[in-house]
Design a protein around this motif. Sequence first.
Motif, PDB file in Angstrom:
ATOM      1  N   LEU A 273       0.838  -1.192   0.000  1.00  0.00           N
ATOM      2  CA  LEU A 273       0.000   0.000   0.000  1.00  0.00           C
ATOM      3  C   LEU A 273       0.877   1.247   0.000  1.00  0.00           C
TER       4      LEU A 273
ATOM      5  N   GLU B 181      -5.852   7.822   6.491  1.00  0.00           N
ATOM      6  CA  GLU B 181      -4.865   6.780   6.182  1.00  0.00           C
ATOM      7  C   GLU B 181      -4.662   6.653   4.677  1.00  0.00           C
ATOM      8  N   ASP B 182      -5.745   6.741   3.916  1.00  0.00           N
ATOM      9  CA  ASP B 182      -5.687   6.679   2.466  1.00  0.00           C
ATOM     10  C   ASP B 182      -6.296   7.969   1.905  1.00  0.00           C
TER      11      ASP B 182
ATOM     12  N   ARG C 228       3.314  -6.184  13.919  1.00  0.00           N
ATOM     13  CA  ARG C 228       3.958  -5.586  12.752  1.00  0.00           C
ATOM     14  C   ARG C 228       4.654  -6.689  11.951  1.00  0.00           C
TER      15      ARG C 228
ATOM     16  N   SER D  31       6.172  -2.565   9.771  1.00  0.00           N
ATOM     17  CA  SER D  31       4.961  -2.071   9.096  1.00  0.00           C
ATOM     18  C   SER D  31       4.078  -1.302  10.066  1.00  0.00           C
TER      19      SER D  31
ATOM     20  N   ASP E 212      -1.407  -3.652   9.825  1.00  0.00           N
ATOM     21  CA  ASP E 212      -1.523  -3.410   8.378  1.00  0.00           C
ATOM     22  C   ASP E 212      -0.193  -3.808   7.757  1.00  0.00           C
ATOM     23  N   TYR E 213      -0.035  -5.101   7.481  1.00  0.00           N
ATOM     24  CA  TYR E 213       1.274  -5.685   7.221  1.00  0.00           C
ATOM     25  C   TYR E 213       1.904  -5.243   5.909  1.00  0.00           C
ATOM     26  N   GLU E 214       1.127  -4.689   5.004  1.00  0.00           N
ATOM     27  CA  GLU E 214       1.669  -4.293   3.702  1.00  0.00           C
ATOM     28  C   GLU E 214       1.676  -2.781   3.537  1.00  0.00           C
ATOM     29  N   ASN E 215       1.713  -2.097   4.654  1.00  0.00           N
ATOM     30  CA  ASN E 215       1.715  -0.635   4.652  1.00  0.00           C
ATOM     31  C   ASN E 215       2.910  -0.140   5.461  1.00  0.00           C
TER      32      ASN E 215
ATOM     33  N   THR F 294       1.278   3.889  15.981  1.00  0.00           N
ATOM     34  CA  THR F 294       0.934   2.782  15.089  1.00  0.00           C
ATOM     35  C   THR F 294       1.600   2.881  13.729  1.00  0.00           C
TER      36      THR F 294
END
Length: 804
Positions: free
Chosen positions: A203, A320-321, A403, A419, A423-426, A434
């Motif tokens: 992400l 966040e997005d 994480r 991470s 949210d492991y892919e961010n 966080t």
Amino acid sequence: MGRGRSKDSLVSFNAGELSPFLDARVDLGKYKSGCRQLQNAILEIYGAARRRPGLQFIAEAKFSDRKCRLEDFRFSTTTTFVLEVGHQYMRFASNGAQVEKDAPAAWVTLTNYVVGDFVLQGGQVYYCIVAHAAGVFATDLAAAKWVQQDIYEIPTPWDEEDLFDLQFAQINDVTYIVHPDYAVRKLSRVADDTWTLAEVSFLTPALLDENVTAITLAAGALTGSGVALVASADLFVAAHVGAYFQLSHARAANSVEINITGDGDSATQKATGNWNVRTYGTWSADVLVQRSTDAGATWVTIRKFTGRSDRNVDATGVAEDEALYKIVIANWASATGTPRAIFEVVDAYVDGLVKITAVTNAQNAVVTVVKPLEATTATDVWREGAWSAYRGFPKAVTLHEQRLVFGGTDYQAQTVWGSVIGDYENFAYGTDDTDAFSYTLGARERNAIQWLSSHTALLIGTGGGEWVMSSGDDVNPISPTNVVVKRQTNYGSNAIGALLVNSVTLFVQRQGRRVREMTYTLENDRYDGDELTALAEHITGGGIVQMAYQQQRNSIVWAVTAEGVLIGMTYERAQQVEGWHRHVTDGLFESVATIYGSSEDEVWMVVNRTIDGVTKRYIERFNPVQWTAKEDAFFVDSGLSYDGAPASTFSGLDHLEGKTVSILADGAVFPDQEVVGGAVTLPDSQTASVVHVGLPFTTIIQPMRLDVDPIVGNSQGQIKQIREIFFRLKDSLGLRYGDGTRTYNLSFRSTDDRMDESSGLYTGDKLAEFEGEFDYDTPVIVEQLQPLPLTLLALVIKYQVTGN
């Protein structure tokens, strides 16, 4: 030379196989319970030595001329898989068999086979599932039904030489896989026979520090693919294909405002990151903050503030997005003057993200816009992705404090990336607790991170030493603003992934020969790294290639060495048990993995065997059956079992063609014979219902020297003669003993045994005479060559000292 008194030496074995350099160290507390040889025997914590189980043949690896490795996948204690990771492929096994594709509806009829057999016909492998007369070996079983055996597999990017540099981190049904030369992959289990492997699309990827040069970047469009990216000076190389770049532009507008003088909507404001909303004046109404993630098609209220001429608002939030925001005035009642509400984005810059798909030259590339850009103007505020073919990819990975944590690339060898929590892919950086973080170790030497392990703190192994990363206390997790890193030891680590064994992390030292435990000690207030191979330095000959941990039936750390030997360490810190044992077979061990089993953890291996002069690589496992009857005992390697109607010929042994195999049939040992045409036949038309056939292996238990007498002390340098040996056994049959020169079979038959039946398993004590040589060294060797069990609880060696 005078004759002395007789001595007794009581021997247990839980110190394991000791180094030849310790042959004279009778002062060691573990000397008496150690062994010169402990081959193909497993140490029980209690002190016994138990013959290892035989190896059950599962399947041939896809490529017998290439190495492959095994890795565990544990979704739960009841749903586990073994991954066969080979040259550009991955296969899966569960419940003792390879996962197959759905069988075709059509049956195929063949002849001369029974249930369980498989044949190669027309380039396809077929598996017999129904036979006309299962277990009856007639010349024509025309009604046998077969289905095509189509092993399920998925493609992978890794070549044979990459396999043992892979590291894995599993989160439920997903495993993240890293290699320093490949982009991070994500393996996902959709169903037992449906898996996917894909490059992770982050992400927000991990990023290098912000550009400090005068080089600017400009994209040809705000969105889309095939977009031109132009640098103002030489920047790009071919290895940048696949790399991310984050381009930041100053916001064209960063706020919207609306008067609270009636119901209505403000204009919209694009926002990412931190924002705030404030009101001024005196008003009675509802002030709503609404968000749209679909370009304004739909709106959701995320905050509501109600005032009755008695308040003003000062609130913050985080986008966040990227999304659109607006203020809505509802249920307006009154106002004094001209009150107003303002929505404001705090961050002055908008971050866009692109991924390079082609490099034209040093100043021109082609990209796909991953996250829309704010502008197409040139900007010197940009950051390059931390992971790419140009910068390298992480070589270590683990899960810690919710994480996903990566460590070490070629470019940033000592950097750790964590991470966003949950949210492991961010990997969006920030200052909130966080948010993602990156941290580079402050070491004197640039030794790369080799492994990461999640414990009460994050443990880090580098080529030069071992470190601990934490928040500095036992309560708070690591955060971007709260990271404490301390060096603990300077042994240096190998790139083999560390093992968490109960409360201890085990790792392999830099040269691959020593195993150490990283454990916290209160008195030193730090993690120490005691060596677990100190008394058995020889056991890791050639260096360790891979490790795995079996928690049940015994706590055993398994490892494969570069010499093709499987070694195990029975390990129970609370009982001070650290005993090594060595396992060999007719071939070479190349990989090991463990998974949960129904009665005990299962140990799986890749074994390199030579069959009919051809190299074969087989997937095998220690037979997991907790047998109670002698006929169920499985002590052959690469073996298969038959359980059915009485029969005399047993086929399906094509994988052992031309090899001499041992046979245990209905609990009786039959003469070894060669596999011909994939089958063996019992002599003299005998039949059996429960049969195990496979390669023989030898168990050897040889205690250390007879050395200490409670009266005269050290007896080395004195001539001795062994007179008797007392065996304490459990569920055993068929062993032999000797001194390396002469060998005796231990008798288990009694006058109550019928002549046409083999003896039953024996539990109890046996006293055997032994006319040993007069010598300074009087070795005692216990062996088991037959496909039968052996559990040696203790040896009492009765010997006589005759002087010097």
